[in-house]
Design a protein around this motif. Sequence first.
Motif, PDB file in Angstrom:
ATOM      1  N   UNK A  19      -1.431  -0.727  -1.108  1.00  0.00           N
ATOM      2  CA  UNK A  19      -1.418   0.743  -1.235  1.00  0.00           C
ATOM      3  C   UNK A  19      -2.919   1.270  -1.345  1.00  0.00           C
ATOM      4  N   UNK A  21      -5.537  -0.008   0.060  1.00  0.00           N
ATOM      5  CA  UNK A  21      -6.041  -0.273   1.208  1.00  0.00           C
ATOM      6  C   UNK A  21      -5.742   0.713   2.237  1.00  0.00           C
ATOM      7  N   UNK A  22      -4.248   1.291   2.285  1.00  0.00           N
ATOM      8  CA  UNK A  22      -3.837   2.435   3.288  1.00  0.00           C
ATOM      9  C   UNK A  22      -4.265   3.624   2.619  1.00  0.00           C
ATOM     10  N   UNK A  23      -4.560   3.803   1.372  1.00  0.00           N
ATOM     11  CA  UNK A  23      -5.309   4.899   0.723  1.00  0.00           C
ATOM     12  C   UNK A  23      -6.572   5.255   1.118  1.00  0.00           C
ATOM     13  N   UNK A  24      -7.201   4.000   1.361  1.00  0.00           N
ATOM     14  CA  UNK A  24      -8.648   4.238   1.895  1.00  0.00           C
ATOM     15  C   UNK A  24      -8.771   4.340   3.309  1.00  0.00           C
TER      16      UNK A  24
END
Lengths: 103, 256
Positions: A19, A21-24
């Motif tokens: 999560x 990682x995807x947010x970044x």
Amino acid sequence: MNSKNTLGLSLSTAALALALGSALSLSVIPAAQAADDMEKCFGVAMKGKNDCAAGAGTSCAGTSKMDHQADAWKLVPKGTCEKTASTTSPTGFGQMAAFKAKS
Amino acid sequence: MSLQGEFTSALFDRSYTRLPEIFSSPSPASRFTIYRNNVFSSMLDALADSYPVVAQLVGEAFFNAMALTFVQAHPPRSRSLVDYGEDFAAFIETFTPAAGLPYLADVARLERLCVRAYHACDSQAVSLELLAELMAQPEELAELRLGLHPSLSILPSDYAVCSLWEAHQPGGDITKVDPCLPERALVLRCGLEVELLALDTGTCAFIQALQAGLPLGRAAHLEGHASSSFDLGQCLALLISKNVITQLLTEEKARP
């Protein structure tokens, strides 16, 4: 190395990492018109539409009494202020500082 | 009674007949009435400035009558006019003539949160680089606590507070709003701009858990039960893009 770093990761740890990682990866795209890309422009806001909703007792907050009021500002994309028409401005365009309206 | 106390009583109690002695002739009563009128009118203006959507929802005549009733019973307690009317929402709830608009008090609460967000302290967001470094130790993520921006607040409501608010901004359309749909409002200031977002139940529960100081793992877990459509990645991306995450507290740092 800690063995937990590899196969021992719990599902929730993996989910959190995924999560984040995807947010970044979503966040590297800069948000449109960050505050840094804006400039204060005087003399271009329509009546009552000047920026900064600051509540009572403040001198801004949609309080301008006329269109293109010379001492009321609006945030506009950087570089566009002095190209925006203003009926009150002696230059005919918005200005970066409050000015005295032409009569 | 002190001179100041006497003056205040005379201001707010219209039946108060004995005027403070600082008044001299001619016609002290009519001059005091002018003063009182100016005080009331400035406080009415203050409420109208801080609650513009409430004012639009009920119209000027109703708003002025409601505000006047409030002002008479609530002399200002703060030196700053911006703070005036903090308890206006609670008052609206008890104001019988407004009972037909059950959402009005929550709209007022929302507008107060917007003013507070505007004046909240600045706080620098954690950099993307620092967040990316967290990925190096994923096993610590579950225990990580996030400090959130001081302007951030959440208002869960039984009514469509966000839609009602947006419908009263320039270009808004009230005809498409059903005021009785529950909404959860997120208020924050990003840069100089106060922003308002409607949250789904999952995102709302997650952010509230973070606000309560729960570590990331437990906040995300709590939330997992509340809503199946919750997307933790999207939610973190929202917090990051709005510069809301201002502190990373790992296990050791969280302990005093």
